[in-house]
Design an enzyme around this catalytic site. Structure first.
Site, PDB file in Angstrom:
ATOM      1  CG  ASP A  71      56.133 140.871  28.708  1.00  0.00           C
ATOM      2  OD1 ASP A  71      55.487 139.879  29.101  1.00  0.00           O
ATOM      3  OD2 ASP A  71      57.367 140.850  28.549  1.00  0.00           O
ATOM      4  CG  MET A  90      57.799 148.125  16.215  1.00  0.00           C
ATOM      5  SD  MET A  90      57.969 149.497  17.377  1.00  0.00           S
ATOM      6  CE  MET A  90      59.523 149.087  18.163  1.00  0.00           C
ATOM      7  CB  THR A 142      65.598 137.788  25.648  1.00  0.00           C
ATOM      8  OG1 THR A 142      65.289 136.394  25.835  1.00  0.00           O
ATOM      9  CG2 THR A 142      66.563 137.894  24.476  1.00  0.00           C
ATOM     10  CD  GLU A 172      66.100 131.714  23.758  1.00  0.00           C
ATOM     11  OE1 GLU A 172      66.974 131.386  22.934  1.00  0.00           O
ATOM     12  OE2 GLU A 172      65.306 130.910  24.275  1.00  0.00           O
ATOM     13  CE1 TYR A 232      63.445 137.411  20.543  1.00  0.00           C
ATOM     14  CE2 TYR A 232      64.448 135.733  21.945  1.00  0.00           C
ATOM     15  CZ  TYR A 232      63.676 136.869  21.807  1.00  0.00           C
ATOM     16  OH  TYR A 232      63.141 137.475  22.923  1.00  0.00           O
ATOM     17  CE  LYS A 286      64.012 141.006  22.163  1.00  0.00           C
ATOM     18  NZ  LYS A 286      63.389 142.280  22.590  1.00  0.00           N
ATOM     19  CG  HIS A 309      58.379 137.158  31.182  1.00  0.00           C
ATOM     20  ND1 HIS A 309      59.613 137.145  30.566  1.00  0.00           N
ATOM     21  CD2 HIS A 309      57.664 138.135  30.567  1.00  0.00           C
ATOM     22  CE1 HIS A 309      59.659 138.072  29.637  1.00  0.00           C
ATOM     23  NE2 HIS A 309      58.478 138.683  29.605  1.00  0.00           N
TER      24      HIS A 309
END
Length: 333
Positions: free
Chosen positions: A13, A56, A122, A124, A145, A149, A174
């Site tokens: 991305d 991060m 996401t 998810e 995960y 998110k 994607h």
């Protein structure tokens, strides 16, 4: 000239977004770690991107990077995105995906609160929701995960309510030739390319019946940008509205493989694929499908690449890559 800072710029991305923003006349900055693996996908534009180093998980390094870039727009695309890894490393996944956003938003609030922020959420987060998922669909994630998110998604909402411009894109699956090789779509297309070059190794997969709304990543980054040019910041679902099973993806790959290579005797799914119980996911999500009505109506966004075109570009790229590697090996042996 607008300035954009992209975390995760070296990934699928991030690289598509960097190309898109440069085409719009942006000054693009990319956050990378010193041990960043590869900038392969950025090679065509690498001389036009400014890089800053940061981790991060480290507030100080993020603060230094932010001050150097001093962006008008920040796109937070970095993250631990592989669901199986989130089961192995749930705490690290939470820190990278949710903790990092908290660090960034605090920095922005204190230093440059007019910066507009895009947060990569996401599908998810929806878990096994019934029917197509819109911005109003309840969130019920089924993996660490998804939980991480969702936490970041809520964090974005909290800071939006405090006055920051934070838009979240709830992107459905994607893909592209730049998709990570650990992801099922690239795992399939890479194996198909190797088969075309004579490798008859069985392809091991998990659940062939799970369904996903697959689109082209190059289309989706345009929606990311549009979200930050809009009126009030809000959440947008981004997807094609059609879902396909892993088995359908496999069959389409084999159709495209035969068309690209002209080879007869392309294997059947049944003769090529072996189900590996170890690859069956805990908390499997059975069917994810987007209702992107809001993005279509307010952002004017819609996907340009359909499912067969997406599969074709991925197979073409991996076949070309395998052939190129084979040619190099021949010249050096």
């Amino acid at each position: 000239m607008k300035k954009a800072l992209i975390t995760g710029i070296s990934g699928q991305d991030g690289s598509y977004l960097a190309e898109y923003l440069l085409g719009l006349g942006y000054e693009v900055w990319g956050l990378i770690r010193r041990e960043s693996a590869t900038l392969r996908w950025l090679q065509p534009v690498i001389d036009r991107v400014e890089f800053v180093y940061g981790d991060m998980r480290d507030t100080e390094s993020l603060a230094v990077a932010f001050q150097k870039a001093w962006p008008d727009e920040l796109y937070n695309l970095a993250g631990q995105v592989f669901v199986p890894t989130s089961w192995e490393c749930p705490a690290e996944t939470m820190d990278i995906n949710a903790g990092a956003l908290a660090r960034l938003l605090q920095l922005i609030e204190r230093q440059k609160p007019d910066t507009r922020v895009y947060q990569a959420s996401t599908s998810e987060m929806f878990g096994n929701a019934e029917g197509s998922c819109s911005e109003q669909t309840p969130l019920q994630p089924l993996s660490p995960y998804g939980i991480s998110k969702m936490a970041a998604h809520r964090m974005a909402e909290v800071y939006r309510n405090r006055g920051l411009y934070v838009a979240s894109g709830i992107l459905f699956n994607h893909e592209s030739p730049r998709r990570g090789p650990e992801m099922v779509t690239r795992k399939i297309t890479r194996a198909a390319a190797r088969w075309a070059m004579g490798d008859r190794t069985k392809l091991k997969l998990g659940n062939l019946h799970s369904r996903r709304d697959w689109g082209f990543a190059g289309d989706y980054v345009k929606a990311m940008h549009a979200m930050l040019q809009n009126g009030p910041a809000k959440d947008y679902v981004v997807g094609t509205g059609a879902s396909h099973s892993v088995e359908e993806f496999l069959r389409q790959v084999l159709v495209e493989l035969q068309g690209i290579t002209g080879q007869a005797g392309v294997p059947s799914v049944e003769g090529w694929v072996e189900i590996d119980p170890h690859l069956l996911r805990t908390g499997e999500i059975h069917d994810l499908r987007a209702d992107a009505t809001l993005a279509r109506e307010e952002l004017g966004w819609q996907p340009a690449v359909d499912f067969p075109q997406l599969v074709r570009m991925m197979v073409e790229a991996d076949v070309a890559s395998v052939r190129e590697a084979a040619a190099v090996e021949d010249t050096t042996s």
